[in-house]
Scaffold this motif. Structure first.
Motif, PDB file in Angstrom:
ATOM      1  N   MET A   1      -7.912 -57.874  33.979  1.00 27.10           N
ATOM      2  CA  MET A   1      -7.144 -57.199  34.719  1.00 27.10           C
ATOM      3  C   MET A   1      -5.715 -57.863  34.550  1.00 27.10           C
ATOM      4  N   ILE A   2      -4.706 -56.766  34.694  1.00 26.36           N
ATOM      5  CA  ILE A   2      -3.218 -57.355  34.897  1.00 26.36           C
ATOM      6  C   ILE A   2      -2.476 -56.742  36.138  1.00 26.36           C
ATOM      7  N   GLN A   3      -1.831 -57.450  36.568  1.00 26.37           N
ATOM      8  CA  GLN A   3      -1.326 -57.267  38.105  1.00 26.37           C
ATOM      9  C   GLN A   3      -0.265 -56.109  38.146  1.00 26.37           C
ATOM     10  N   THR A   4      -0.567 -55.237  39.127  1.00 27.54           N
ATOM     11  CA  THR A   4       0.205 -53.941  39.386  1.00 27.54           C
ATOM     12  C   THR A   4       1.647 -54.571  39.817  1.00 27.54           C
ATOM     13  N   PRO A   5       2.838 -53.764  39.338  1.00 23.90           N
ATOM     14  CA  PRO A   5       4.221 -54.046  39.729  1.00 23.90           C
ATOM     15  C   PRO A   5       4.177 -53.848  41.174  1.00 23.90           C
ATOM     16  N   SER A   6       5.181 -54.582  41.716  1.00 18.36           N
ATOM     17  CA  SER A   6       5.307 -54.787  43.077  1.00 18.36           C
ATOM     18  C   SER A   6       5.546 -53.261  43.946  1.00 18.36           C
ATOM     19  N   HIS A   7       6.637 -52.556  43.068  1.00 22.84           N
ATOM     20  CA  HIS A   7       6.961 -51.220  43.491  1.00 22.84           C
ATOM     21  C   HIS A   7       6.111 -49.858  43.414  1.00 22.84           C
ATOM     22  N   ARG A   8       5.009 -50.392  42.800  1.00 23.93           N
ATOM     23  CA  ARG A   8       3.818 -49.329  42.566  1.00 23.93           C
ATOM     24  C   ARG A   8       2.597 -49.706  43.670  1.00 23.93           C
ATOM     25  N   LEU A   9       2.584 -51.022  44.096  1.00 26.19           N
ATOM     26  CA  LEU A   9       1.207 -51.455  44.874  1.00 26.19           C
ATOM     27  C   LEU A   9       1.154 -50.802  46.131  1.00 26.19           C
ATOM     28  N   ASP A  10       1.983 -50.420  46.858  1.00 28.57           N
ATOM     29  CA  ASP A  10       1.783 -49.739  48.101  1.00 28.57           C
ATOM     30  C   ASP A  10       1.049 -48.287  47.844  1.00 28.57           C
ATOM     31  N   SER A  11       1.745 -47.474  46.901  1.00 26.65           N
ATOM     32  CA  SER A  11       1.270 -46.199  46.600  1.00 26.65           C
ATOM     33  C   SER A  11      -0.031 -46.257  46.047  1.00 26.65           C
ATOM     34  N   ALA A  12      -0.345 -47.089  45.067  1.00 31.76           N
ATOM     35  CA  ALA A  12      -1.755 -47.535  44.370  1.00 31.76           C
ATOM     36  C   ALA A  12      -2.841 -47.541  45.435  1.00 31.76           C
ATOM     37  N   ARG A  13      -2.440 -48.552  46.130  1.00 32.44           N
ATOM     38  CA  ARG A  13      -3.635 -48.775  47.170  1.00 32.44           C
ATOM     39  C   ARG A  13      -3.870 -47.554  48.270  1.00 32.44           C
ATOM     40  N   ARG A  14      -2.668 -46.819  48.638  1.00 29.54           N
ATOM     41  CA  ARG A  14      -3.110 -45.692  49.368  1.00 29.54           C
ATOM     42  C   ARG A  14      -3.887 -44.507  48.682  1.00 29.54           C
ATOM     43  N   ILE A  15      -3.433 -44.383  47.300  1.00 31.89           N
ATOM     44  CA  ILE A  15      -4.130 -43.302  46.664  1.00 31.89           C
ATOM     45  C   ILE A  15      -5.822 -43.902  46.412  1.00 31.89           C
ATOM     46  N   ALA A  16      -5.693 -45.093  46.186  1.00 36.70           N
ATOM     47  CA  ALA A  16      -7.163 -45.856  46.079  1.00 36.70           C
ATOM     48  C   ALA A  16      -8.048 -45.474  47.370  1.00 36.70           C
ATOM     49  N   HIS A  17      -7.400 -45.847  48.267  1.00 38.38           N
ATOM     50  CA  HIS A  17      -8.103 -45.545  49.510  1.00 38.38           C
ATOM     51  C   HIS A  17      -8.538 -44.027  49.766  1.00 38.38           C
ATOM     52  N   ARG A  18      -7.515 -43.214  49.798  1.00 43.94           N
ATOM     53  CA  ARG A  18      -7.858 -41.847  49.698  1.00 43.94           C
ATOM     54  C   ARG A  18      -8.996 -41.192  48.802  1.00 43.94           C
ATOM     55  N   LEU A  19      -8.782 -41.719  47.640  1.00 43.66           N
ATOM     56  CA  LEU A  19     -10.068 -41.412  46.519  1.00 43.66           C
ATOM     57  C   LEU A  19     -11.353 -42.265  47.215  1.00 43.66           C
ATOM     58  N   GLU A  20     -11.257 -42.987  47.564  1.00 42.41           N
ATOM     59  CA  GLU A  20     -12.600 -43.880  47.882  1.00 42.41           C
ATOM     60  C   GLU A  20     -13.056 -43.121  49.192  1.00 42.41           C
ATOM     61  N   ASP A  21     -12.466 -42.789  49.984  1.00 45.94           N
ATOM     62  CA  ASP A  21     -12.740 -42.028  51.447  1.00 45.94           C
ATOM     63  C   ASP A  21     -13.443 -40.599  50.887  1.00 45.94           C
ATOM     64  N   ALA A  22     -12.923 -40.114  49.705  1.00 47.29           N
ATOM     65  CA  ALA A  22     -13.153 -38.864  49.763  1.00 47.29           C
ATOM     66  C   ALA A  22     -14.603 -38.641  49.273  1.00 47.29           C
ATOM     67  N   ASP A  23     -15.210 -37.487  49.736  1.00 47.90           N
ATOM     68  CA  ASP A  23     -16.502 -36.871  49.023  1.00 47.90           C
ATOM     69  C   ASP A  23     -16.432 -36.185  48.083  1.00 47.90           C
ATOM     70  N   SER A  24     -15.120 -35.449  47.887  1.00 45.16           N
ATOM     71  CA  SER A  24     -15.260 -34.430  46.998  1.00 45.16           C
ATOM     72  C   SER A  24     -13.576 -34.334  46.422  1.00 45.16           C
ATOM     73  N   ILE A  25     -13.393 -34.418  45.062  1.00 43.27           N
ATOM     74  CA  ILE A  25     -11.920 -34.717  44.375  1.00 43.27           C
ATOM     75  C   ILE A  25     -11.670 -33.640  43.360  1.00 43.27           C
ATOM     76  N   ALA A  26     -10.701 -32.684  43.368  1.00 45.63           N
ATOM     77  CA  ALA A  26     -10.308 -31.841  42.343  1.00 45.63           C
ATOM     78  C   ALA A  26      -9.080 -32.278  41.678  1.00 45.63           C
ATOM     79  N   ILE A  27      -9.341 -32.356  40.362  1.00 49.74           N
ATOM     80  CA  ILE A  27      -8.217 -32.844  39.371  1.00 49.74           C
ATOM     81  C   ILE A  27      -7.368 -31.890  38.609  1.00 49.74           C
TER      82      ILE A  27
END
Length: 337
Positions: A1-27
């Motif tokens: 694993m490599i570290q996520t740049p600090s300026h991306r971290l908040d958005s990356a975490r928020r998106i990860a949580h959204r995807l984890e909480d979802a039952d269905s995802i359309a891409i």
């Protein structure tokens, strides 16, 4: 694993949580999805395979990327089944584009509160309205940003996920040859190989895919290739006659790499006349020319060194307009040097 740049971290975490909480995802990815778009989409589909994940293809899905699809997942076209999958999804995800128009017929169904965007292109005036975005034009590929999101999910990166991400990196960096190939890209590639990617095994499905028809189109393009040696401009035109001989011309993007590789070329352009009275224009740059600005002049977009547009009009007239814009940019660069 490599570290996520600090300026991306908040958005990356928020998106990860959204995807984890979802039952269905359309891409969905952009029209004419490429290795980075479909690699990113398929990586997310593999990573969250325990959820109801649907892939949406605004234009026909290229067979060359079929090996990336999770088992049992078939990209849905813009018909009632595809529209319904998007309407019902807890998360409506757009990858490798920030432009609403590049989502095609699916665009109108994206709703702000459920929309998430992950992209590495510069934001346009036609920006997709989203609840959460992770957009960073300094990333080499959208796959790099998707990796940052998937790491934040806490789930391990499976070999199938790693393979899809690796395809995104390889295709958008020109096999690690383009100027966007950063030290982090090489570190990420190493991590993905450690996760199970076999680079040699990917050569066949990614690069050894030419058909006799495709070689016929390439021959026709090279036979008709034109050059402005003084400015370093190289181009080829594929008209509907070539279409009638070899089939639809929207799958021959790789031809432009042969034009770009000609010594002395600073801008390469491929013109393809398609069925509906439009011309697909692909642009590549080997030097300082910003061909994304050329593409934007005609309603397109892309990167500084790789861009494109679809333009309505007569083939000869479109060709002349685009070439004149390229000549103007090259002339301005020459005048500054």
């Amino acid at each position: 694993m490599i570290q996520t740049p600090s300026h991306r971290l908040d958005s990356a975490r928020r998106i990860a949580h959204r995807l984890e909480d979802a039952d269905s995802i359309a891409i969905a990815t952009h029209l004419g999805g490429d290795g980075d778009g479909w690699g990113s989409a398929c990586a997310i589909a593999h990573h969250f395979s325990d959820k109801d994940v649907r892939l949406l293809a605004g234009t026909p899905f290229a067979d060359s990327f079929r090996f990336l699809l999770p088992e049992g997942v078939e990209p849905l076209p813009p018909d009632e089944i595809g529209f319904e999958a998007l309407r019902r999804a807890d998360v409506q995800l757009a990858v490798d584009t920030s432009e609403r128009s590049r989502l095609g017929d699916f665009a109108a169904l994206y709703e702000l509160e459920r929309t998430v965007v992950i992209d590495h292109h510069a934001v346009s005036n036609n920006e997709i309205a989203a609840a959460v975005t992770l957009v960073d034009s300094k990333a080499a590929a959208t796959a790099e940003l998707v990796y940052d999101v998937l790491v934040c999910s806490g789930r391990p990166i499976a070999p199938e996920t790693a393979r899809a991400l690796y395809v995104g990196l390889v295709t958008d960096t020109g096999s690690f040859r383009y100027s966007n190939t950063s030290p982090r890209v090489h570190r990420l590639a190493a991590v993905l190989i450690e996760s199970g990617v076999d680079p040699e095994a990917l050569y066949g499905p990614l690069f050894a895919t030419a058909t006799t028809d495709e070689l016929g189109v390439l021959s026709a393009a090279l036979d008709g290739m034109r050059r402005d040696e003084k400015l370093g401009l190289t181009w080829a035109v594929l008209d509907r006659g070539i279409h009638l001989r070899f089939g639809p011309l929207d799958e021959y993007e790789g031809i432009i790499e042969h034009l770009r590789n000609l010594a002395g070329t600073e801008i390469a352009v491929l013109f393809r006349e398609v069925d509906d009275g439009k011309v697909k224009v692909s642009l590549r740059s080997t030097g300082p020319a910003d061909i994304a600005s050329v593409a934007r002049t005609f309603g397109g977009g892309g990167h500084v060194k790789a861009a494109g547009a679809t333009i309505s009009g007569d083939l000869a007239a479109v060709t002349e307009r685009v070439l004149n814009e390229c000549r103007s940019q090259l002339a301005r660069l020459r005048s500054r040097s």
